[in-house]
Design an enzyme around this catalytic site. Structure first.
Site, PDB file in Angstrom:
ATOM      1  N   GLU A 156       4.840  20.669  -9.397  1.00 49.85           N
ATOM      2  CA  GLU A 156       4.822  20.184 -10.563  1.00 49.85           C
ATOM      3  C   GLU A 156       3.226  19.222 -10.506  1.00 49.85           C
ATOM      4  O   GLU A 156       3.029  18.833  -9.734  1.00 49.85           O
ATOM      5  CB  GLU A 156       5.723  19.056 -11.035  1.00 49.85           C
ATOM      6  CG  GLU A 156       7.101  19.707 -10.864  1.00 49.85           C
ATOM      7  CD  GLU A 156       8.206  18.642 -11.279  1.00 49.85           C
ATOM      8  OE1 GLU A 156       8.113  17.731 -12.106  1.00 49.85           O
ATOM      9  OE2 GLU A 156       9.224  18.876 -10.512  1.00 49.85           O
ATOM     10  N   LYS A 211       0.969  16.655 -10.834  1.00 43.29           N
ATOM     11  CA  LYS A 211       0.848  15.001 -10.954  1.00 43.29           C
ATOM     12  C   LYS A 211       0.271  14.320 -11.924  1.00 43.29           C
ATOM     13  O   LYS A 211      -1.078  14.333 -11.960  1.00 43.29           O
ATOM     14  CB  LYS A 211       0.643  14.482  -9.459  1.00 43.29           C
ATOM     15  CG  LYS A 211       0.980  13.006  -9.236  1.00 43.29           C
ATOM     16  CD  LYS A 211       0.636  12.516  -7.880  1.00 43.29           C
ATOM     17  CE  LYS A 211       1.092  11.145  -7.748  1.00 43.29           C
ATOM     18  NZ  LYS A 211       0.286  10.281  -8.515  1.00 43.29           N
ATOM     19  N   ASP A 224      -1.702  11.722 -14.332  1.00 39.69           N
ATOM     20  CA  ASP A 224      -2.225  10.183 -13.664  1.00 39.69           C
ATOM     21  C   ASP A 224      -2.047   9.307 -14.840  1.00 39.69           C
ATOM     22  O   ASP A 224      -2.767   9.189 -15.922  1.00 39.69           O
ATOM     23  CB  ASP A 224      -3.707  10.501 -13.671  1.00 39.69           C
ATOM     24  CG  ASP A 224      -4.291   9.505 -12.922  1.00 39.69           C
ATOM     25  OD1 ASP A 224      -3.449   8.551 -12.427  1.00 39.69           O
ATOM     26  OD2 ASP A 224      -5.580   9.186 -12.593  1.00 39.69           O
ATOM     27  N   TYR A 260      10.276  14.285 -16.212  1.00 37.80           N
ATOM     28  CA  TYR A 260      10.432  15.034 -14.713  1.00 37.80           C
ATOM     29  C   TYR A 260      11.557  14.802 -13.854  1.00 37.80           C
ATOM     30  O   TYR A 260      11.941  15.457 -12.742  1.00 37.80           O
ATOM     31  CB  TYR A 260       9.263  15.075 -13.852  1.00 37.80           C
ATOM     32  CG  TYR A 260       8.750  13.476 -13.438  1.00 37.80           C
ATOM     33  CD1 TYR A 260       9.534  12.696 -12.774  1.00 37.80           C
ATOM     34  CD2 TYR A 260       7.459  12.992 -14.063  1.00 37.80           C
ATOM     35  CE1 TYR A 260       9.014  11.293 -12.453  1.00 37.80           C
ATOM     36  CE2 TYR A 260       7.142  11.606 -13.711  1.00 37.80           C
ATOM     37  CZ  TYR A 260       7.886  10.893 -13.043  1.00 37.80           C
ATOM     38  OH  TYR A 260       7.576   9.626 -12.689  1.00 37.80           O
ATOM     39  N   LYS A 313      -2.245  15.320  -2.918  1.00 33.28           N
ATOM     40  CA  LYS A 313      -3.392  14.828  -3.846  1.00 33.28           C
ATOM     41  C   LYS A 313      -4.748  15.584  -3.534  1.00 33.28           C
ATOM     42  O   LYS A 313      -4.852  16.182  -2.547  1.00 33.28           O
ATOM     43  CB  LYS A 313      -3.745  13.178  -3.338  1.00 33.28           C
ATOM     44  CG  LYS A 313      -2.194  12.361  -3.418  1.00 33.28           C
ATOM     45  CD  LYS A 313      -2.280  12.236  -5.091  1.00 33.28           C
ATOM     46  CE  LYS A 313      -2.873  11.008  -5.682  1.00 33.28           C
ATOM     47  NZ  LYS A 313      -2.887   9.999  -5.241  1.00 33.28           N
ATOM     48  N   CYS A 338      -3.609  -6.510  24.712  1.00 34.79           N
ATOM     49  CA  CYS A 338      -3.632  -7.213  23.446  1.00 34.79           C
ATOM     50  C   CYS A 338      -4.888  -8.036  23.146  1.00 34.79           C
ATOM     51  O   CYS A 338      -5.040  -8.823  23.962  1.00 34.79           O
ATOM     52  CB  CYS A 338      -2.469  -7.812  22.896  1.00 34.79           C
ATOM     53  SG  CYS A 338      -2.356  -8.759  21.402  1.00 34.79           S
ATOM     54  N   CYS A 363      -3.288 -12.013  22.631  1.00 34.45           N
ATOM     55  CA  CYS A 363      -2.867 -12.691  23.667  1.00 34.45           C
ATOM     56  C   CYS A 363      -3.212 -12.227  25.197  1.00 34.45           C
ATOM     57  O   CYS A 363      -2.696 -12.916  26.205  1.00 34.45           O
ATOM     58  CB  CYS A 363      -1.194 -12.561  23.420  1.00 34.45           C
ATOM     59  SG  CYS A 363      -0.453 -10.929  23.753  1.00 34.45           S
ATOM     60  N   CYS A 398       1.897  -4.361  20.566  1.00 30.39           N
ATOM     61  CA  CYS A 398       1.928  -5.396  21.448  1.00 30.39           C
ATOM     62  C   CYS A 398       3.226  -6.107  21.259  1.00 30.39           C
ATOM     63  O   CYS A 398       3.723  -6.049  20.178  1.00 30.39           O
ATOM     64  CB  CYS A 398       0.945  -6.899  20.955  1.00 30.39           C
ATOM     65  SG  CYS A 398       1.416  -8.474  22.010  1.00 30.39           S
ATOM     66  N   CYS A 429       3.009 -13.820  20.818  1.00 33.03           N
ATOM     67  CA  CYS A 429       1.513 -13.492  20.424  1.00 33.03           C
ATOM     68  C   CYS A 429       1.105 -14.037  19.289  1.00 33.03           C
ATOM     69  O   CYS A 429       1.843 -14.102  18.223  1.00 33.03           O
ATOM     70  CB  CYS A 429       1.563 -12.076  20.235  1.00 33.03           C
ATOM     71  SG  CYS A 429      -0.234 -11.384  19.809  1.00 33.03           S
TER      72      CYS A 429
END
Length: 683
Positions: A119, A121, A123, A233, A324, A418, A421, A436, A441
Site C-alpha cells: 500500500e 504510505k 504522508d 487502511y 521508504k 569502554c 570507564c 560495556c 560505568c
C-alpha cells in the site's frame, strides 16, 4: 415527534440521499448529482432540523461542523495500541526483514504460500476512529500510541470519513475500530499557503505539517474549510476474532470500502517479495503524479493468522514494514569519528562532519551504527561522504566517495575498552552491538539517570544533563535510588545551585514518588522496554511482585509483548543488583504497584479534591473502578454514579457509554486515567 410524521420521513429520505451523494463524490469520485442539487437538498434538511431539533441524528450531514470552538483537547486511551512501523530504505533491507520474520516461526509453521499487501504510505497524520452500532463516536490522534487526543469534532468535518457505516451483513457488530491517514491534497495545500501568504501568516512547511496542524485546531469550522481527506487502511473489531469477518488484509480493505470508507485505490496483492519490489520501483516515479504526498510503501503480510503468530517487537509489528523512498542526501567531509556510550552500555560510533544543510536542519554529526557498518562503508577520517536523514529524523552516512579520499585518510577501529570507564567491552554472539557491561560505568549511570528523570519516566523537573553529570562525577549518586537520599546541603554545593534551587529540586524528587507504576517500570531502563510496553505490562501485572514472580511465558502472553521483550524483562528481574534496586526504591516510597493503601501515605495526602464530585465510566487502562474510587476519596473527593450539572469531572475509560455524551452536553470536564493520576500525584 412521531417517526411516521411527514417531516420525520422527509428527514430520513434527505439524509439517505445526501449520504449517498457524499459517498459517491468523496469516496468513489463519481458524482451522482450536481452541486446545486446537493445544496438545495442540504438546505431543506437544515430547515426541517431547525424547526424540529428532535429529528437531528448524529450521522446527519448537517452535524459535520460544530458551532462553538473547543477550549482544549482531552487525552484518551486507545483501545488498541497504535504501533509505528519499522523502516527499510531499499530492497535489500526489505529482504532482510523477510528473513527476520521467518526466523520467528518454527520450521513446521512456515506457510507454503506467503502473500503480501503493498500500500502507498500516505504522508499525513494517523487517526483512530471508533464506531458504536455503526455511528462515529470518537476520532483520536495517534499520540504516543497508547494515549491520543480526542478530536472528534474535527474528524467529523472530513467528508471522506463516514458519520455512519453501511452495516449490511454486520448488524451483530457493536463496535468497530478503523485506522487510517488524514492528509491534505497538494492542490488544497497550495491554496492554503497562498491564502496564508496574502494574510502575511507563516507558511506551512509541507502537507504533513499542515494536516497535523489542521487536526489540532480548536475551531472545527477552520478544519472544515481546509478540506482534509482520509484513506482507511486498518480494520479491527474488539472482542472478536477478526478472521470471522476478514481472513486477510486484502479482505479487510475490501470490507472497509463496503462500510463506506475511502481506501487508497493503488494497493496491490503480491505473491512474492519480487512483486513487492516491482510495485515499489513503479511508484518511485509515478508517485510524483499523484495529487497527494507519499513517501514510501507499506508492506504487510496478508494473512491475519500469520500476523498474530509473529506479534510485535518493542516498537513495531513484525509482520509489516515501511519501505521508504530515498531521503534528501548531501555531501560533506568527516573530520573525526568518536564513540558514544549509551545508557544500556552500547558503543555507538559517530561521524563528526563539516556542518551541512539537510532536510531543513544543520547536520554536523551522523550515526555509524556499529563496527559492522564501519567495515561495510570502509569509512575513514578525512573521507567525503553522503549523508541523509534516516526516516527524516536521524542523520546517517549512506556511502563514502572513495575517489575523493585524501592520502592521509585514517582508518577507524572500534575500541576494545569502554572509552568512559576503561573496562573491556563485549560483543554477544549474533549481535552487531558492542557493549560495556560494567554496571558502575559513569556513562551507563548518567544515561540511566537521564532516562529516569525524563518526561515520560519519573518526570523530575530541574534535573538536566549537566546536573546529572555533576551528581555522578562528585560521587553523590551511584543509582537512581540515591536521588531520593539527596539533601539540600549536598545540592547547594553544586555549580549554579543555590539553597532555594536545591530545596525546589529536593521537593521535585520527592514529588516523583507519586508517579504511577508504569512510569517507574519504564524508568528502570530495561532493555527493549519502551513507554508503550511498560504501560502494557503494568496493565497485566499491577505490582512489581506479580511481575517478579511471573513466568517468561506469562510476560510474553501480554498483547504486544514479544519473546525478545519478555526474555529481557524476565532476565533483568533475576539479577541480584536489580532486585536490590527495586527494594531500595520500594523502601523510599515509590509506586511499585497500581495503587497504594498505606495508611501513613493516606494521612499525609492533602485533601485538594475536597468538595469535588467525580463520576467514573468505562474501563480504565490499569485501575479497577473501585481502586480509582478509593484514590479519589482518599484525596477528599466524592464519587457518585449519577451524572448531573453538579458533577465536577467525568473519569473516562474504554467502552464509555451514554454518560460520555451527557457529559459533553453538560460541558463537564473529562479526565482519562493518566490525567486523574496526574491530579492525584499533586496531593
Amino acid at each position: 415527534m412521531n417517526q411516521n410524521q411527514p417531516e420525520a420521513k422527509r428527514v430520513s429520505e434527505l439524509r439517505q440521499l445526501l449520504q449517498k451523494a457524499s459517498y459517491a463524490y468523496y469516496v468513489l469520485d463519481r458524482p451522482i448529482m450536481e452541486d446545486t442539487v446537493y445544496d438545495q437538498l442540504y438546505r431543506e434538511l437544515q430547515k426541517i432540523e431547525t424547526e424540529y431539533p428532535e429529528l437531528i441524528a448524529p450521522d446527519s450531514p448537517t452535524q459535520r461542523v460544530g458551532e462553538k470552538p473547543a477550549t482544549h483537547f482531552t487525552s484518551v486511551p486507545h483501545n488498541i495500541p497504535l504501533y509505528s512501523l519499522e523502516n527499510a530504505f531499499n530492497l535489500s533491507e526489505l529482504a532482510s526483514w523477510e528473513q527476520r520474520w521467518r526466523r520467528h516461526l518454527p520450521p513446521q509453521q512456515f506457510p507454503n504460500q506467503v502473500e503480501y499487501v503493498a500500500e502507498l504510505k500516505i504522508d499525513g497524520a494517523a487517526l483512530a476512529l471508533t464506531y458504536h452500532h455503526g455511528l462515529l463516536v470518537r476520532g483520536a490522534t495517534r499520540g504516543d500510541g497508547i494515549i491520543g487526543e480526542d478530536i472528534t469534532p474535527n474528524v467529523r468535518t472530513i467528508r471522506s470519513i463516514p458519520l455512519g457505516l453501511n452495516f449490511d451483513g454486520l448488524d451483530n457488530i457493536d463496535k468497530i475500530e478503523v485506522r487510517g491517514e488524514a492528509f491534505l491534497p497538494l492542490g488544497v495545500f497550495k491554496q492554503i499557503n497562498e491564502e496564508r501568504q496574502k494574510a502575511k501568516e507563516q507558511l506551512f512547511a509541507n502537507p504533513r505539517n499542515a494536516a497535523s496542524g489542521t487536526l489540532r485546531q480548536l475551531d472545527s469550522r477552520i478544519v472544515g474549510r481546509r478540506k482534509l481527506d482520509f484513506f482507511a487502511y486498518t480494520l479491527h473489531i474488539p472482542g472478536q476474532d477478526d478472521t470471522s469477518i476478514a481472513n486477510t488484509q486484502w479482505e479487510a480493505l475490501q470490507l472497509l470500502q463496503k462500510l463506506g470508507f475511502r481506501v487508497n485505490p493503488h494497493h496491490q496483492l503480491c505473491s512474492t517479495l519480487a512483486e513487492v519490489g516491482d510495485y515499489y520501483k513503479y511508484w518511485d516515479t509515478e508517485r510524483l503524479n499523484l495529487p497527494y504526498m507519499t513517501d514510501g510503501v507499506v508492506v504487510k503480510l496478508n494473512d491475519f493468522k500469520l500476523q498474530e503468530q509473529l506479534g510485535f517487537t518493542q516498537k513495531f509489528p513484525r509482520w509489516a514494514i515501511a519501505l521508504k523512498y530515498p531521503a534528501e542526501e548531501a555531501p560533506t567531509r568527516v573530520e573525526n569519528i568518536t564513540v558514544n556510550v549509551g545508557r544500556t552500555g552500547t558503543l555507538t560510533p559517530l561521524a563528526e562532519m563539516i556542518p551541512v544543510q539537510l532536510a531543513g536542519t544543520t547536520v554536523s554529526r551522523a550515526t555509524l551504527h556499529n563496527s559492522d557498518r564501519i567495515a561495510e562503508l570502509d569509512i575513514r577520517i578525512g573521507d567525503t561522504v553522503i549523508v541523509r536523514k534516516a526516516g527524516e529524523i536521524i542523520p546517517e552516512v549512506v556511502r563514502v566517495i572513495a575517489e575523493l579520499r585524501p592520502p592521509d585518510a585514517q582508518p577507524f577501529i572500534m575500541p576494545t575498552k569502554c572509552p568512559v570507564c576503561g573496562q573491556m567491552v563485549v560483543r554477544e554472539s549474533g549481535e552487531a552491538a558492542i557493549r560495556c557491561v560494567n554496571a558502575s560505568c559513569a556513562a551507563i549511570l548518567k544515561g540511566g539517570l537521564e532516562h529516569w528523570v525524563s518526561r515520560d519516566a519519573l518526570d523530575i523537573r530541574g534535573v538536566g544533563e549537566k546536573l546529572v553529570h555533576q551528581l555522578v562525577d562528585k560521587g553523590l549518586v551511584h543509582s537512581v535510588a540515591d536521588l531520593y537520599d539527596l539533601t539540600c546541603e549536598q545540592l547547594s554545593d553544586l555549580e549554579r545551585m543555590g539553597s532555594k534551587s536545591a530545596q525546589k529540586l529536593v521537593q521535585a524528587i520527592a514529588k516523583s514518588k507519586a508517579q504511577p507504576w508504569s512510569r517507574v517500570l519504564y524508568g528502570l531502563g530495561i532493555r527493549h522496554v519502551g513507554n508503550v510496553n511498560a504501560q502494557l505490562l503494568t496493565q497485566k501485572f499491577t505490582s512489581v511482585e506479580l511481575l517478579v514472580t511471573a513466568k517468561q511465558s506469562d510476560i510474553e502472553s501480554v498483547y504486544g509483548i514479544g519473546p525478545e521483550i519478555a526474555q529481557s524483562v524476565y532476565q533483568w528481574l533475576r539479577i541480584s543488583a536489580n532486585q536490590t534496586l527495586i527494594s531500595r526504591l520500594e523502601a523510599r516510597g515509590l509506586q511499585l504497584a497500581t495503587i497504594t493503601t498505606d495508611a501513613q501515605t493516606i494521612e499525609e495526602k492533602n485533601q485538594l479534591l475536597a468538595g469535588k464530585t467525580f463520576v467514573i465510566t468505562g474501563t480504565l487502562p490499569t485501575l479497577k473502578r473501585d481502586e480509582a474510587k478509593v484514590l479519589i476519596q482518599q484525596a477528599g473527593g466524592k464519587v457518585t454514579d449519577t451524572l448531573s450539572k453538579k458533577t465536577d469531572f467525568l473519569v473516562v475509560g474504554a467502552e464509555a457509554g451514554s454518560k460520555l455524551d451527557k457529559a459533553r452536553d453538560l460541558a463537564i470536564p473529562l479526565l482519562n486515567e493518566e490525567q486523574l493520576l496526574e491530579m492525584l500525584k499533586d496531593q
